[in-house]
Design an enzyme around this catalytic site. Structure first.
Site, PDB file in Angstrom:
ATOM      1  N   GLU A 117      48.480  49.595  70.039  1.00  0.00           N
ATOM      2  CA  GLU A 117      47.585  48.937  70.839  1.00  0.00           C
ATOM      3  C   GLU A 117      47.643  48.720  72.189  1.00  0.00           C
ATOM      4  O   GLU A 117      48.121  47.654  72.488  1.00  0.00           O
ATOM      5  CB  GLU A 117      47.321  47.528  69.975  1.00  0.00           C
ATOM      6  CG  GLU A 117      46.756  47.769  68.545  1.00  0.00           C
ATOM      7  CD  GLU A 117      46.593  46.135  67.844  1.00  0.00           C
ATOM      8  OE1 GLU A 117      47.118  45.308  68.356  1.00  0.00           O
ATOM      9  OE2 GLU A 117      46.000  46.205  66.936  1.00  0.00           O
ATOM     10  N   GLU A 149      44.718  50.496  61.373  1.00  0.00           N
ATOM     11  CA  GLU A 149      45.109  48.991  61.192  1.00  0.00           C
ATOM     12  C   GLU A 149      44.076  48.216  61.070  1.00  0.00           C
ATOM     13  O   GLU A 149      42.927  48.083  61.797  1.00  0.00           O
ATOM     14  CB  GLU A 149      46.011  48.490  62.411  1.00  0.00           C
ATOM     15  CG  GLU A 149      46.791  47.130  61.945  1.00  0.00           C
ATOM     16  CD  GLU A 149      47.502  46.582  63.326  1.00  0.00           C
ATOM     17  OE1 GLU A 149      48.627  47.453  63.736  1.00  0.00           O
ATOM     18  OE2 GLU A 149      47.512  45.526  63.586  1.00  0.00           O
TER      19      GLU A 149
HETATM   20  C1  DCB Z   1      47.782  43.580  65.963  1.00  0.00           C
HETATM   21  C2  DCB Z   1      49.154  44.304  65.991  1.00  0.00           C
HETATM   22  C3  DCB Z   1      49.911  43.787  65.171  1.00  0.00           C
HETATM   23  C4  DCB Z   1      49.887  42.367  64.741  1.00  0.00           C
HETATM   24  C5  DCB Z   1      48.528  42.206  64.102  1.00  0.00           C
HETATM   25  C6  DCB Z   1      48.066  40.775  63.857  1.00  0.00           C
HETATM   26  O1  DCB Z   1      47.715  42.822  67.141  1.00  0.00           O
HETATM   27  F1  DCB Z   1      49.171  45.626  65.928  1.00  0.00           F
HETATM   28  O2  DCB Z   1      51.496  43.952  65.365  1.00  0.00           O
HETATM   29  O3  DCB Z   1      50.827  41.889  63.795  1.00  0.00           O
HETATM   30  O4  DCB Z   1      47.547  42.716  64.988  1.00  0.00           O
HETATM   31  O5  DCB Z   1      48.223  40.102  65.082  1.00  0.00           O
HETATM   32  C7  DCB Z   1      51.504  40.584  63.882  1.00  0.00           C
HETATM   33  C8  DCB Z   1      52.031  40.014  62.646  1.00  0.00           C
HETATM   34  C9  DCB Z   1      53.144  38.725  63.043  1.00  0.00           C
HETATM   35  C10 DCB Z   1      53.961  39.089  64.054  1.00  0.00           C
HETATM   36  C11 DCB Z   1      53.158  39.606  65.313  1.00  0.00           C
HETATM   37  C12 DCB Z   1      53.859  39.808  66.528  1.00  0.00           C
HETATM   38  O6  DCB Z   1      51.332  39.972  61.577  1.00  0.00           O
HETATM   39  O7  DCB Z   1      53.827  38.525  61.845  1.00  0.00           O
HETATM   40  O8  DCB Z   1      54.507  37.771  64.387  1.00  0.00           O
HETATM   41  O9  DCB Z   1      52.390  40.732  65.006  1.00  0.00           O
HETATM   42  O10 DCB Z   1      54.716  40.934  66.509  1.00  0.00           O
HETATM   43  C13 DCB Z   1      46.483  42.328  67.621  1.00  0.00           C
HETATM   44  C14 DCB Z   1      45.508  42.927  67.379  1.00  0.00           C
HETATM   45  C15 DCB Z   1      44.204  42.288  67.917  1.00  0.00           C
HETATM   46  C16 DCB Z   1      44.140  41.250  68.715  1.00  0.00           C
HETATM   47  C17 DCB Z   1      45.543  40.602  69.246  1.00  0.00           C
HETATM   48  C18 DCB Z   1      46.466  41.048  68.611  1.00  0.00           C
HETATM   49  N1  DCB Z   1      43.110  40.845  69.323  1.00  0.00           N
HETATM   50  N2  DCB Z   1      48.085  40.569  68.904  1.00  0.00           N
HETATM   51  O11 DCB Z   1      42.030  41.145  68.907  1.00  0.00           O
HETATM   52  O12 DCB Z   1      43.000  39.594  69.907  1.00  0.00           O
HETATM   53  O13 DCB Z   1      47.944  39.691  70.000  1.00  0.00           O
HETATM   54  O14 DCB Z   1      48.809  40.859  68.364  1.00  0.00           O
END
Ligand code: DCB
Length: 526
Positions: free
Chosen positions: A357, A445
C-alpha cells in the site's frame, strides 16, 4: 486377481454387517458438503480410514507414503509382517514391499521416506498393484490423454496408463497428471475409492454422489493442481488452460507478530474450509523484513511451502505501510524478489505482490511505476510466467490512476484494497469502471472492519462488496488470519494455531469470510 476379488468381497460383506451397528463415521473437519465427503465417510465406515486421535481427518494435508500404503493395506486386507523397526507403519510397509506393491529403492525400509508426501507417480503404482493388478492400458491411446506425459519416468508407464485406461485417473482440468506433485488426503481417498469401485469392492453410485471427477487428482477445489500456471486475459485472471479462475483466501497478519498463524496446520485449516489462496504479508518496516531479513525470509518460505503443499496459490506480499514510498527500499525489494523468483521459478502457485500500500507523498508516475518496472524485470528474468500484483497510491485505492498508464507486458494485475466500514459505493463504482474498461484488478487485501482494522464488523457492507467482486470475477484475500483482539481478525483471541479449528474458533468476521471461500463459482468459461 480372483483371490483378491473374493477377499475384497468378503471385506465388503463384513463391513456391510459392521455398518449396521457402527456410529456415524463422519470426521469433524469433513463437512457434509466437502467434495469428497461421500468417499471419505464410506471408507471410514468400512474401516479403511481411521483419521487422527482428535477426531479430525485433515483432508487438505498432503498424504504421506506410510498413510497411503496403510489405507490400501486395509482395503486389500494385507497382513502386516512384524519386525524390529519402531516406525508405526513399518510392519505394514514390509508386507507391502513383499507383496510387490513397490520396490525397496522407492521407499527404503529404513523408513526415511515413510513420513514424506508420496509423489503421485508412486501412489498410482502402489494403488494399481494393490487393487487392480491385472488392469492394463494401451500406450498410444492413454499417453495421448496426458499432456505432461514427458515428465513421467518409464518405470511408471504401466501403472499410470492402466489407471487412465480403467478410468481410475481422469487428469485435471489442464489435462496434466503432475506426476511429481503430492496429493491431499482427500484426493488420495477419492482416487482409492475410484479404484475400489473398479475392483467392485464398493458399489458404483450414481454420478451425482461420486467424487467430482476433476477433483480426483486435485486436492482443493480450484487449487494449483487443477489450474496450473495463471495468466491474465483482458481483465480476467485465467488458469493455464485459459479458463476464468477466481481465487479466494486469507491474508496473514504481520509475520513478525502473528507468524504462528502461517504454520502448516493453520494454513491446512484454511484450505480445509475451501480457500484456494493464501497471502503471506511480510511487513518491511515495523519490525519486519528490513529489521530481520534472515529469520523473516525463513518464515516466508515455510509459509509459502505450507500453502503449496495444501494446493493453494500463494502471494508473496512486500508489505510496505509506514514506509509508504516503495522507492525507499527498492534495492532490498529487488534482492528479495530475485531470491524468491529464482527459488520458485518452476512453481505455478506463486504470485508476487511487489508493494502492498503505497501512501503519503508519492505518485504513480514518479515513484510506483518506475519501481514496478524495475522489480517486474527482476522477477520476469527468473520466472517469466508469474503473475505480478502492483499496488497504487492512497493505500492501493487509486486503480483509476494506474489505469491511465499501465505497465507494458503480460500478466500484470493492479491491486485494489478496501475496508467495508470505511469504503463504500463511490469506491465500488471506481472498481466497476476500471474492470469494465479492461483493467485486471486483484483485491489482495480487504477487511470487514474500518480501515484501521477495527470497528464494526460491517457485514452488510462486506456482502455488497463481495457481490460486486463475484459479479466482476475478481479474486480476493481477506485481512487477516490471526487472533488479535481487533474485529478484522478471523479468529477469536486465544485460538490455538495448530489445532483443528471449529466454527467456535472463528470470529464474527472469520465466520462470514470462511463461509464465502467456496460459495461462488470459481471456474467458468472465459
Ligand atoms: C492496511 C494495511 C494493513 C493494516 C490494514 C488495516 O492499512 F495493509 O497492514 O493492518 O489495512 O488497517 C493493520 C492491522 C493492525 C496493525 C496495523 C499497523 O490490522 O493490527 O496494528 O496494521 O501495522 C490501511 C488501509 C487503508 C487505509 C489505511 C491503512 N485507509 N492504514 O484507507 O486509510 O493506515 O494502515
Amino acid at each position: 486377481m480372483k483371490a483378491l476379488k473374493i477377499r475384497l468381497f468378503a471385506i465388503t460383506v463384513l463391513f456391510g454387517l459392521l455398518l449396521t451397528v457402527s456410529v456415524s463415521a463422519t470426521f469433524r473437519d469433513v463437512p457434509e458438503n466437502h467434495w469428497c465427503a461421500q468417499a471419505i465417510d464410506d471408507m471410514a465406515a468400512r474401516g479403511f480410514l481411521a483419521g487422527y486421535a482428535d477426531g479430525a481427518f485433515r483432508p487438505a494435508n498432503p498424504v504421506t507414503a506410510a498413510q497411503f500404503v496403510t489405507i490400501l493395506s486395509r482395503c486389500a486386507e494385507l497382513e502386516p509382517v512384524p519386525g524390529e523397526e519402531t516406525h508405526w507403519a513399518a510392519d505394514t510397509m514390509r508386507a507391502a514391499l513383499r507383496a510387490g506393491w513397490y520396490d525397496w529403492d522407492e521407499l527404503p525400509p529404513s523408513g526415511e521416506r515413510f513420513d514424506l508426501p508420496i509423489p503421485r507417480f508412486l501412489a498410482v503404482k502402489i494403488l494399481m498393484k494393490a487393487l487392480l493388478p491385472d488392469m492394463r492400458g494401451d500406450y498410444l491411446t492413454e499417453s495421448q490423454k496426458i499432456k505432461d506425459f514427458q515428465l513421467l519416468d518409464g518405470r511408471y508407464y504401466e501403472s499410470v496408463l492402466a489407471a487412465y485406461s480403467g478410468g481410475v485417473l481422469l487428469g485435471d482440468a489442464s489435462g496434466c497428471f503432475r506426476p511429481n506433485d503430492g496429493l491431499s488426503r482427500a484426493a488420495a481417498c477419492a482416487v482409492i475409492y475410484r479404484a475400489l469401485q473398479k475392483a467392485s469392492v464398493v458399489p458404483t453410485p450414481d454420478d451425482e454422489t461420486a467424487p467430482q471427477p476433476e477433483s480426483v487428482v486435485s486436492p482443493a477445489r480450484g487449487g494449483v493442481a487443477e489450474n496450473g500456471w495463471l495468466q491474465v486475459k483482458g481483465a480476467q485472471l485465467c488458469n493455464e488452460a485459459g479458463k476464468a479462475v477466481v481465487l479466494h483466501g486469507m491474508s496473514s497478519h504481520g509475520l513478525q507478530w502473528y507468524g504462528q498463524f502461517t504454520s502448516a496446520e493453520a494454513i491446512c485449516n484454511t484450505a480445509a474450509w475451501g480457500a484456494n489462496l493464501f497471502r503471506v504479508a511480510m511487513y518491511t518496516a515495523e519490525g519486519g523484513y528490513l529489521n530481520n531479513p534472515k529469520e523473516t525470509r525463513e518464515k516466508v518460505i515455510a509459509a509459502a511451502d505450507a500453502a503449496i503443499a495444501n494446493n493453494l496459490y500463494v502471494i508473496f506480499d512486500w508489505h510496505i505501510l509506514s514506509d509508504g514510498n516503495p522507492m525507499s527500499h527498492q534495492d532490498e525489494a529487488a534482492a528479495f524478489f530475485a531470491d524468491m523468483s529464482e527459488r520458485y521459478r518452476d512453481c505455478p502457485a506463486v504470485l508476487y505482490e511487489i508493494c502492498n500500500e503505497p501512501n503519503g507523498n508519492i505518485t504513480w508516475e514518479r515513484d510506483i511505476k518506475p519501481y514496478a518496472e524495475k522489480i517486474a524485470g527482476v522477477i520476469r528474468e527468473r520466472s517469466p510466467r508469474a503473475v505480478i500484483l502492483i499496488g497504487n497510491s492512497t493505500w492501493s485505492q487509486d486503480i483509476h490512476i494506474a489505469a491511465k498508464s499501465p505497465l507494458e507486458g503480460d500478466n500484470f494485475m493492479y491491486t485494489f484494497h478496501f475496508y467495508a466500514g470505511t469504503h463504500g459505493e463511490s469506491l465500488r463504482q471506481r472498481l466497476r469502471d476500471a474492470v469494465s474498461n479492461g483493467l485486471p484488478v486483484f483485491v489482495s487485501e480487504w477487511g470487514t472492519s474500518q480501515a484501521d482494522g477495527s470497528g464494526g464488523v460491517y457485514l452488510e457492507e462486506s456482502a455488497a462488496w463481495l457481490e460486486l467482486l463475484d459479479e466482476l470475477g475478481v479474486s480476493w484475500a481477506n485481512w487477516s488470519l490471526c487472533d488479535k483482539n481487533e474485529t478484522s481478525a478471523a479468529l477469536r483471541p486465544g485460538t490455538a494455531p495448530d489445532a483443528v479449528w471449529t466454527e467456535n474458533d472463528l470470529s464474527e468476521s472469520g465466520a462470514f469470510v470462511f463461509a464465502r471461500f467456496a460459495e461462488s463459482e470459481r471456474s467458468e468459461s472465459a
